[in-house]
Design an enzyme around this catalytic site. Sequence first.
Site, mmCIF file in Angstrom:
data_model
loop_
_atom_site.group_PDB
_atom_site.id
_atom_site.type_symbol
_atom_site.label_atom_id
_atom_site.label_comp_id
_atom_site.label_asym_id
_atom_site.label_seq_id
_atom_site.Cartn_x
_atom_site.Cartn_y
_atom_site.Cartn_z
ATOM 1 N N GLU A 264 54.306 16.314 -46.292
ATOM 2 C CA GLU A 264 53.720 15.082 -46.851
ATOM 3 C C GLU A 264 54.318 13.789 -46.304
ATOM 4 O O GLU A 264 54.702 12.901 -47.065
ATOM 5 C CB GLU A 264 53.829 15.118 -48.381
ATOM 6 C CG GLU A 264 53.169 16.341 -48.990
ATOM 7 C CD GLU A 264 53.276 16.411 -50.510
ATOM 8 O OE1 GLU A 264 54.014 15.604 -51.101
ATOM 9 O OE2 GLU A 264 52.616 17.282 -51.106
ATOM 10 N N GLU B 156 48.579 26.101 -50.124
ATOM 11 C CA GLU B 156 48.773 25.886 -51.574
ATOM 12 C C GLU B 156 47.430 25.868 -52.299
ATOM 13 O O GLU B 156 47.166 24.997 -53.137
ATOM 14 C CB GLU B 156 49.526 24.563 -51.809
ATOM 15 C CG GLU B 156 50.828 24.472 -51.034
ATOM 16 C CD GLU B 156 51.632 23.197 -51.315
ATOM 17 O OE1 GLU B 156 51.307 22.464 -52.255
ATOM 18 O OE2 GLU B 156 52.602 22.963 -50.573
ATOM 19 N N HIS C 154 44.730 21.768 -52.284
ATOM 20 C CA HIS C 154 44.578 21.505 -53.724
ATOM 21 C C HIS C 154 43.198 20.853 -53.896
ATOM 22 O O HIS C 154 43.062 19.637 -53.803
ATOM 23 C CB HIS C 154 45.700 20.590 -54.228
ATOM 24 C CG HIS C 154 47.051 21.230 -54.117
ATOM 25 N ND1 HIS C 154 47.397 22.356 -54.842
ATOM 26 C CD2 HIS C 154 48.128 20.932 -53.355
ATOM 27 C CE1 HIS C 154 48.638 22.703 -54.530
ATOM 28 N NE2 HIS C 154 49.096 21.864 -53.629
ATOM 29 N N ASN D 255 53.107 20.265 -43.063
ATOM 30 C CA ASN D 255 52.290 20.612 -44.230
ATOM 31 C C ASN D 255 51.897 19.348 -44.998
ATOM 32 O O ASN D 255 52.734 18.472 -45.224
ATOM 33 C CB ASN D 255 53.142 21.533 -45.133
ATOM 34 C CG ASN D 255 52.371 22.193 -46.251
ATOM 35 O OD1 ASN D 255 51.342 22.847 -46.003
ATOM 36 N ND2 ASN D 255 52.838 22.047 -47.482
ATOM 37 N N ASP E 166 44.409 25.908 -54.588
ATOM 38 C CA ASP E 166 43.921 26.018 -55.968
ATOM 39 C C ASP E 166 42.712 25.095 -56.094
ATOM 40 O O ASP E 166 42.571 24.137 -55.348
ATOM 41 C CB ASP E 166 44.995 25.719 -57.038
ATOM 42 C CG ASP E 166 45.779 24.432 -56.850
ATOM 43 O OD1 ASP E 166 45.266 23.484 -56.213
ATOM 44 O OD2 ASP E 166 46.924 24.365 -57.362
HETATM 45 C C1 XIL Z 1 54.815 21.466 -57.163
HETATM 46 C C2 XIL Z 1 55.219 22.646 -58.047
HETATM 47 O O1 XIL Z 1 54.137 23.524 -58.147
HETATM 48 C C3 XIL Z 1 55.646 22.159 -59.405
HETATM 49 O O2 XIL Z 1 56.161 23.227 -60.172
HETATM 50 C C4 XIL Z 1 56.697 21.065 -59.278
HETATM 51 O O3 XIL Z 1 56.978 20.546 -60.556
HETATM 52 C C5 XIL Z 1 56.209 19.959 -58.367
HETATM 53 O O4 XIL Z 1 55.831 20.508 -57.118
HETATM 54 N N1 XIL Z 1 52.626 19.832 -52.870
HETATM 55 C C6 XIL Z 1 53.687 20.622 -52.521
HETATM 56 C C7 XIL Z 1 54.300 21.496 -53.538
HETATM 57 O O5 XIL Z 1 54.037 20.679 -51.353
HETATM 58 O O6 XIL Z 1 55.664 21.694 -53.308
HETATM 59 C C8 XIL Z 1 54.078 20.968 -54.934
HETATM 60 O O7 XIL Z 1 54.580 21.936 -55.855
HETATM 61 C C9 XIL Z 1 52.621 20.699 -55.166
HETATM 62 C C10 XIL Z 1 52.108 19.666 -54.202
#
Ligand code: XIL
Length: 370
Positions: free
Chosen positions: A153, A269, A237, A201, A271
Amino acid sequence: MSPSQSSPDASNSESTGQAPANSLGQAAGRLGMDFGTAVEPWHLDDPDLEPIMRAEFSVIEAENSMKFGPIHPREGAALEAFDFEGPDRLANFARNNGMKLRGHTLVWHQQNPAWLTTGRLTAEQLAKTMEEHIEVVAGRFRDTIYAWDVVNEAFNDDGTMRSTIWYDQPGIGMAGQGTAYLERAFRLARQADPKALLFYNDYDAEMLGAKSDAIYAMCRDFRDRGIPLDGIGFQGHLIMQMNTGEALDSVQANFERFANLGLVIHVTELDIRLSSGTPEAFAEQADFYRKFVELCRRQDAVKLIQMWGISDRDSWIPGWFEGFGWPLLWDSKMKKKPAYFAVLEALRSTLSSAPSSRGRSDAGSTADSA
Ligand code: XIL
């Protein structure tokens, strides 16, 4: 049983003649891909989650326990400064169960420990800290972790560099020099672990746009100049508004340009959040999951689809996006949702040639999965 010995009634086994794949990991494996999930070390003690982890996934990644704060809670580079207990458990679990372990993440602006962020450290000290952190953490898991999110990020939504402790607050001495600090991180990661695939990422970079343009420009530059970058992680996401032909075409075109740089693509990641948990919403979510997985299958560079958790009970979404939830493949009572069956089906089915001519061959791919 070899394919030629298979019985003719193994009918929904497609062209391989094998029995149908009974898990996400197995189904993905037949396509030369992996299917993963984020986990916490304590999930290994959870009688609901542990069996699902073992049965369904070929890759695991630490949801939090390998981030800087959790893994490096105390100042310094001596062993006592680190907390490897949870990460080591995950590494052993992956090893004992023949799963791959993905590393997340070495350099990020969030979840850093107070000793790092209080503003005491000079740019020079921060540079040294980053160097030691990568050396120790990536070094420790060099035989276990197959792919690292080296930097997470680093860009704003408009494509400018995000202002962070590593970049310009005060940064590691490369403030104002664009992606130079990332370059440094990738070189350090390669030194610490010469074999792991190294990823950049980010989120909201799935579609064409200002942010993915900036990331693409960096990746092209790194590839041109031989900076050790092997892959691009799209977090995934997703929101239901992206379930349109136009949005999916944009994702497809975007994935294609990164693939053309010779990069491996991981969806890291995944969802898809909802604003209600009704049967109708679950059905629409399943439809989007199916289309998204089919899109991934059509792009040979996509080697991993990874969920950000197993069940709606444990997802980060309700805590971070007010009014949203229900994003994963198992519901809060650990029952498989329509989305689960849609994903499995999307991995097992014969793809229509529809949106793309660059079809991944359907089954029995022998491509090395990265
Ligand atoms: C999130 C986790 O899922 C949570 O449990 C934590 O509180 C915050 O981070 N992008 C990422 C992940 O790269 O590491 C993040 O994970 C979600 C967004």
